[in-house]
Design a protein around this motif. Structure first.
Motif, PDB file in Angstrom:
ATOM      1  N   SER A 102       0.850  -1.272   0.033  1.00 33.44           N
ATOM      2  CA  SER A 102       0.173  -0.010  -0.023  1.00 33.44           C
ATOM      3  C   SER A 102       0.816   1.219  -0.048  1.00 33.44           C
ATOM      4  N   LEU A 103       0.314   2.319  -0.745  1.00 37.05           N
ATOM      5  CA  LEU A 103       1.113   3.590  -1.068  1.00 37.05           C
ATOM      6  C   LEU A 103       0.627   4.357   0.314  1.00 37.05           C
ATOM      7  N   GLN A 104       1.844   4.810   0.904  1.00 38.89           N
ATOM      8  CA  GLN A 104       1.515   5.588   2.264  1.00 38.89           C
ATOM      9  C   GLN A 104       2.199   7.070   1.927  1.00 38.89           C
ATOM     10  N   PRO A 105       1.543   8.126   2.072  1.00 40.44           N
ATOM     11  CA  PRO A 105       2.035   9.333   2.004  1.00 40.44           C
ATOM     12  C   PRO A 105       3.403   9.594   2.816  1.00 40.44           C
ATOM     13  N   SER A 106       4.324  10.278   1.858  1.00 37.84           N
ATOM     14  CA  SER A 106       5.458  10.661   2.579  1.00 37.84           C
ATOM     15  C   SER A 106       6.147  12.185   2.343  1.00 37.84           C
ATOM     16  N   SER A 107       6.976  12.530   2.822  1.00 36.49           N
ATOM     17  CA  SER A 107       7.585  13.820   2.422  1.00 36.49           C
ATOM     18  C   SER A 107       7.977  14.079   1.101  1.00 36.49           C
ATOM     19  N   GLU A 108       8.599  13.109   0.559  1.00 32.98           N
ATOM     20  CA  GLU A 108       8.882  13.249  -1.056  1.00 32.98           C
ATOM     21  C   GLU A 108       7.735  13.294  -1.854  1.00 32.98           C
ATOM     22  N   SER A 109       6.657  12.405  -1.621  1.00 34.88           N
ATOM     23  CA  SER A 109       5.384  12.576  -2.527  1.00 34.88           C
ATOM     24  C   SER A 109       4.764  13.820  -2.298  1.00 34.88           C
ATOM     25  N   ALA A 110       4.608  14.298  -0.993  1.00 35.13           N
ATOM     26  CA  ALA A 110       3.928  15.437  -0.813  1.00 35.13           C
ATOM     27  C   ALA A 110       4.579  16.858  -1.497  1.00 35.13           C
ATOM     28  N   SER A 111       6.030  16.829  -1.465  1.00 32.45           N
ATOM     29  CA  SER A 111       6.651  17.919  -2.103  1.00 32.45           C
ATOM     30  C   SER A 111       6.512  17.647  -3.689  1.00 32.45           C
ATOM     31  N   PHE A 112       6.415  16.353  -4.332  1.00 34.69           N
ATOM     32  CA  PHE A 112       6.283  16.185  -5.583  1.00 34.69           C
ATOM     33  C   PHE A 112       4.830  16.648  -5.934  1.00 34.69           C
ATOM     34  N   SER A 113       3.854  16.408  -5.185  1.00 34.59           N
ATOM     35  CA  SER A 113       2.581  16.817  -5.536  1.00 34.59           C
ATOM     36  C   SER A 113       2.458  18.232  -5.516  1.00 34.59           C
ATOM     37  N   MET A 114       3.019  18.988  -4.475  1.00 34.87           N
ATOM     38  CA  MET A 114       2.745  20.599  -4.587  1.00 34.87           C
ATOM     39  C   MET A 114       3.785  20.867  -5.735  1.00 34.87           C
ATOM     40  N   LEU A 115       4.859  20.506  -6.210  1.00 36.22           N
ATOM     41  CA  LEU A 115       5.529  20.898  -7.279  1.00 36.22           C
ATOM     42  C   LEU A 115       4.820  20.693  -8.718  1.00 36.22           C
ATOM     43  N   GLY A 116       4.085  19.689  -8.665  1.00 40.92           N
ATOM     44  CA  GLY A 116       3.239  19.180  -9.982  1.00 40.92           C
ATOM     45  C   GLY A 116       2.002  20.228 -10.027  1.00 40.92           C
ATOM     46  N   ARG A 117       1.619  20.521  -8.818  1.00 38.67           N
ATOM     47  CA  ARG A 117       0.626  21.418  -8.901  1.00 38.67           C
ATOM     48  C   ARG A 117       0.797  22.775  -9.387  1.00 38.67           C
ATOM     49  N   ALA A 118       1.599  23.378  -8.854  1.00 38.56           N
ATOM     50  CA  ALA A 118       2.511  24.743  -9.404  1.00 38.56           C
ATOM     51  C   ALA A 118       3.071  24.648 -10.736  1.00 38.56           C
ATOM     52  N   SER A 119       3.616  23.728 -11.278  1.00 33.47           N
ATOM     53  CA  SER A 119       3.889  23.308 -12.844  1.00 33.47           C
ATOM     54  C   SER A 119       2.845  23.510 -13.562  1.00 33.47           C
ATOM     55  N   ALA A 120       1.416  22.910 -13.290  1.00 37.82           N
ATOM     56  CA  ALA A 120       0.185  22.734 -14.117  1.00 37.82           C
ATOM     57  C   ALA A 120      -0.168  24.165 -14.037  1.00 37.82           C
ATOM     58  N   ALA A 121      -0.364  24.915 -13.028  1.00 37.58           N
ATOM     59  CA  ALA A 121      -1.138  26.007 -12.812  1.00 37.58           C
ATOM     60  C   ALA A 121      -0.012  27.139 -13.622  1.00 37.58           C
ATOM     61  N   ALA A 122       1.148  27.134 -13.649  1.00 42.37           N
ATOM     62  CA  ALA A 122       1.663  28.026 -14.485  1.00 42.37           C
ATOM     63  C   ALA A 122       1.751  27.841 -15.984  1.00 42.37           C
ATOM     64  N   LEU A 123       1.637  26.400 -16.247  1.00 38.63           N
ATOM     65  CA  LEU A 123       1.500  25.933 -17.638  1.00 38.63           C
ATOM     66  C   LEU A 123       0.281  26.399 -18.263  1.00 38.63           C
ATOM     67  N   CYS A 124      -1.018  26.367 -17.435  1.00 41.21           N
ATOM     68  CA  CYS A 124      -2.192  26.652 -18.111  1.00 41.21           C
ATOM     69  C   CYS A 124      -2.155  28.147 -18.140  1.00 41.21           C
ATOM     70  N   ALA A 125      -1.644  29.036 -17.288  1.00 42.48           N
ATOM     71  CA  ALA A 125      -1.683  30.445 -17.491  1.00 42.48           C
ATOM     72  C   ALA A 125      -0.861  30.889 -18.815  1.00 42.48           C
ATOM     73  N   LEU A 126       0.422  30.204 -18.727  1.00 42.79           N
ATOM     74  CA  LEU A 126       1.076  30.414 -20.095  1.00 42.79           C
ATOM     75  C   LEU A 126       0.396  30.229 -21.217  1.00 42.79           C
ATOM     76  N   VAL A 127      -0.186  29.218 -21.223  1.00 42.53           N
ATOM     77  CA  VAL A 127      -1.281  28.755 -22.369  1.00 42.53           C
ATOM     78  C   VAL A 127      -2.385  29.802 -22.936  1.00 42.53           C
ATOM     79  N   ALA A 128      -2.837  30.338 -21.697  1.00 44.57           N
ATOM     80  CA  ALA A 128      -3.902  31.283 -21.863  1.00 44.57           C
ATOM     81  C   ALA A 128      -3.523  32.522 -22.415  1.00 44.57           C
ATOM     82  N   VAL A 129      -2.244  33.083 -21.622  1.00 45.37           N
ATOM     83  CA  VAL A 129      -1.686  34.247 -22.152  1.00 45.37           C
ATOM     84  C   VAL A 129      -1.262  34.476 -23.723  1.00 45.37           C
ATOM     85  N   SER A 130      -0.532  33.406 -23.890  1.00 44.37           N
ATOM     86  CA  SER A 130      -0.064  33.287 -25.397  1.00 44.37           C
ATOM     87  C   SER A 130      -1.121  33.153 -26.350  1.00 44.37           C
TER      88      SER A 130
END
Length: 391
Positions: free
Chosen positions: A54-82
């Motif tokens: 079973s997958l248990q949440p850890s510090s590395e997975s939490a940081s990866f999730s935050m990084l992915g969320r920020a990257s996705a939001a920045a990518l969406c904003a860049l696509v909308a502006v362009s």
């Protein structure tokens, strides 16, 4: 409302993409989710032997999730502006294509008017003669009428001095109002006294349009001649009115600024030595000149046919001068109002009424004072003083 639709659609698309990327499955199992290591069967629930841990949440997975969320939001904003920027650029291009300029090129104007005479101040470039013969033209060109010839001569003068027909008509009225013997010569003297024409005649501008631009951009200063009065004009005044008419003794110079002096020297170097008329003075080094006298009829900057100009402005369709009559011995104008059907109380009309001239006439020859009257009663009584008759 139509312009706001593209941006609204882009915002909705960005929101949908962000929602798809940020689903809970992207971040791993949650508290209410079904574990992947169990399989539900019809008989009983058993643990798979080869099930994954079973997958248990850890510090590395939490940081990866935050990084992915920020990257996705920045990518969406860049696509909308362009995408929004591309839509704006396309809209601007469409607007430019829908509203093209209607200004007639200088070459077309020269090709039309040059056969009747040159326009030296219209353009510095010569006329480009692309094709002199037109073998495909089967019918001969229509003969120019006398009225068209009048209009061409008027347009030549307007193009040379870079003014419109309304301005030229005002100068014509002023020339005829002076009561000169040769009104066309007086008209050309008025046009030659404009400050933009002064700049072109002394070689400070290549064309009349360039001279107008120099005046409008505050590169020229003027100092009026002193008068015999208590009021003394200021020393030097920067003018931005190209239609300023120079008086005898006025001085003109280039504004003492680095940009103005550089522009004036550049134009003088391009034009070279220019034959300055005798009624003007100009110092190429000091960039200062003087308007000494009116222009002679033999030194006008453009060759015109006086007869065509005279017939154009004095013919049946020429300019209309305002006819004003004043009461005798006063400066009060006689009004041109209806006044209850009465004629204007001019000296001639009052004298005719006292004489009784035209009382027995009929039809159009009947005086206006008897129009619509069955008897001999007059609307205009020359012996009556009051509100009815203004004498």
């Amino acid at each position: 409302m139509r312009k706001a639709w593209p941006r609204l659609c882009l915002a909705c698309a960005a929101t949908i993409v962000a929602g798809c990327l940020l689903q809970p499955t992207f971040l791993g199992p949650q508290s209410g989710a079904r574990p992947q290591g169990f399989v539900r069967s019809d008989r009983q629930v058993v643990m798979q032997a080869d099930a994954r841990p079973s997958l248990q949440p850890s510090s590395e997975s939490a940081s990866f999730s935050m990084l992915g969320r920020a990257s996705a939001a920045a990518l969406c904003a860049l696509v909308a502006v362009s995408a929004d920027r591309r839509s704006r650029q396309r809209a601007e291009k469409v607007v430019v294509r829908m509203f093209p300029t209607r200004a007639r090129s200088r070459q077309k104007t020269m090709r039309r008017f040059e056969p009747f005479g040159e326009m030296p101040a219209w353009s510095r470039k010569p006329l480009l003669r692309k094709r002199l013969k037109q073998p495909w033209r089967k019918r001969p060109t229509k003969k120019l009428s006398m009225k068209g010839r009048y209009w061409i001569e008027r347009s030549r003068v307007a193009c040379h001095y870079n003014i419109n027909i309304h301005q030229l008509t005002k100068y014509v009225l002023r020339a005829f109002k002076e009561g000169r013997k040769h009104p066309i010569d007086h008209l050309m003297q008025i046009l030659e006294s404009r400050i933009d024409n002064f700049l072109w005649r002394v070689g400070l501008a290549p064309t009349m349009a360039a001279a107008r631009w120099m005046v409008r951009e505050n590169h020229i200063q003027i100092r009026h001649a002193p008068k015999d009065s208590d009021y003394q004009p200021p020393d030097w005044v920067t003018t931005n009115v190209p239609a300023t008419l120079l008086m005898l003794g006025d001085e003109i110079r280039v504004r003492p600024k680095k940009r103005s002096i550089g522009l004036a020297n550049k134009h003088q170097d391009e034009e070279g030595e220019v034959d300055v008329p005798s009624h003007l003075e100009w110092d190429r080094e000091e960039l200062i000149g003087r308007y000494n006298d009116v222009c002679d009829s033999n030194e006008i900057g453009i060759n015109v046919c006086e007869d065509f100009l005279l017939y154009n402005f004095l013919g049946p369709e020429g300019v209309r001068q305002r006819h004003i009559r004043w009461f005798e011995g006063t400066t009060i104008p006689i009004p041109k109002i209806y006044n209850g059907g009465r004629i204007r109380p001019t000296p001639e009309n009052i004298l005719n009424m006292k004489k009784g001239a035209g009382l027995r006439l009929r039809g159009r020859r009947r005086p206006p004072g008897l129009w619509g009257k069955t008897g001999s009663t007059m609307l205009n009584n020359p012996w009556e003083y009051g509100k009815k008759v203004k004498v």
